[in-house]
Design an enzyme around this catalytic site. Structure first.
Site: not given
Ligand code: MG
Ligand code: ZN
Length: 325
Positions: A4, A45, A98, A215, A220, A224, A262-263
């Site tokens: 992620d 997500s 996710t 995952e 992620d 952040h 996912d990004h």
């Molecule tokens: Mg996730």
């Molecule tokens: Zn995020």
């Protein structure tokens, strides 16, 4: 496998901040996906995972539902109906966006109590992650652990010491934290590695085949937080798990491994430190996600199908085509 929030710079970090060679370098088939959701140029997500799990572009926040909030069947559900054993593993709560997008259908990602209930009655056979509170400390006072047990699950809440048996009717669930699992830099240790190894040993017993989603949830979160130590710790953990999965697939010869994200999160880059080209200064440009394409890596039968530039939903289509679903 979903890392992620992982773009090219996060993957590059495994080359500069880990003493072992990056397992990403073992892939020969690499593509790029466009990740925008139906509602936003920059996906979250939930929409990102629903694109993979159900092949639909939906709105940010949607879990396994389309833009009209109608449930869309997922790959995990389809495969389970065809006799595949199925699993989900995450370092977040197991009810987080996710993993949830593979087994739940709710209009908004924050509905984690509803998502826990969906998991309880889902076709998932093996799960591991955090999120115990959504099963035990609920506003409706339901005890989902006893419901899971009634539904054939062996549930562990303290460790991964599951006595995985050959009994095909047994299912296994590991809920090892109330919220997300600890960060790597705060001592999570080998949870993701061990849970994935355990999941593979359980799922491979099914002669019809298996589907497993793993995952690296907190790459992620490091993004952040604009915390490069957090991010890099999570990234190296994911890379080590990836190595083990590739070893499994290499030996098995009939497992397709797809690794993507996912990004991208954080607008992360490995910048030079004020012009010193021999020093990297990990840097962020946002506390949120970015619109950049993210890579897809594939290994095993059908891996060549994953080269090129395509929409995130095409991953679902490619898997379905390969499995002739
Ligand atoms: Mg996730
Ligand atoms: Zn995020």
């Amino acid at each position: 496998m979903i890392a992620d929030g992982t773009g090219i710079s996060q993957i590059s970090a495994t080359q500069f901040y880990h003493s072992e060679p990056s397992n990403y370098e073992r892939f020969k088939h690499i593509g790029l996906i466009k990740t925008s959701s139906a509602s936003d140029l920059i996906t979250d997500s939930a929409a990102g995972a629903t694109a993979f799990s159900a092949g639909v572009k939906t709105y940010n926040g949607a879990i396994g539902v389309n833009t009209d909030t109608i449930a869309t069947p997922t790959l995990l559900e389809d495969l389970s109906e065809r006799g595949y054993a199925t699993g989900v593993i995450a370092t977040s709560t197991i009810t987080h966006a996710t993993p949830a997008s593979f087994y739940a259908h709710v209009r908004y990602r924050k509905m984690e109590e509803e998502i826990a209930e969906a998991l309880t009655y889902s076709s998932v056979d093996f799960f591991a992650g955090g999120g115990l509170q959504f099963f035990t400390d609920r506003s409706d006072k339901k005890d989902l652990i006893s419901e899971l047990t009634k539904n054939g699950f062996e549930i562990e809440t303290t460790s991964l010491n599951g006595n995985i048996t050959t009994d095909p009717n047994k299912k296994y669930g590991f809920l090892l934290a109330d919220g997300g699992m600890p960060k790597m830099i705060e001592g999570r240790g080998s949870f993701l590695y061990d849970a994935t190894a355990l999941g593979l040993s359980y799922l491979k017993k099914d002669k019809d085949g298996f589907f497993l989603m793993v995952e690296g949830s907190q790459i992620d979160w490091g993004g952040h937080n604009n915390d490069s130590d957090y991010l890099i710790g999570e990234m190296i953990d994911f890379d080590v798990v990836l190595g083990n999965v590739l070893d499994f697939a290499k030996k098995d010869k009939n497992t397709l491994v797809i690794v993507t994200a996912d990004h991208e999160t954080g607008g992360f880059t490995l910048a030079s430190d004020d012009g010193n080209y021999n020093k990297i200064k990990p840097s962020f440009s946002t506390g949120g996600h970015s619109a950049t394409m993210v890579p897809v890596f594939a290994y095993g039968p059908g891996a060549e199908e994953f080269s090129g530039i395509y929409e995130n939903t095409a991953i679902y289509e490619k898997i379905k085509a390969l499995l002739k679903l």
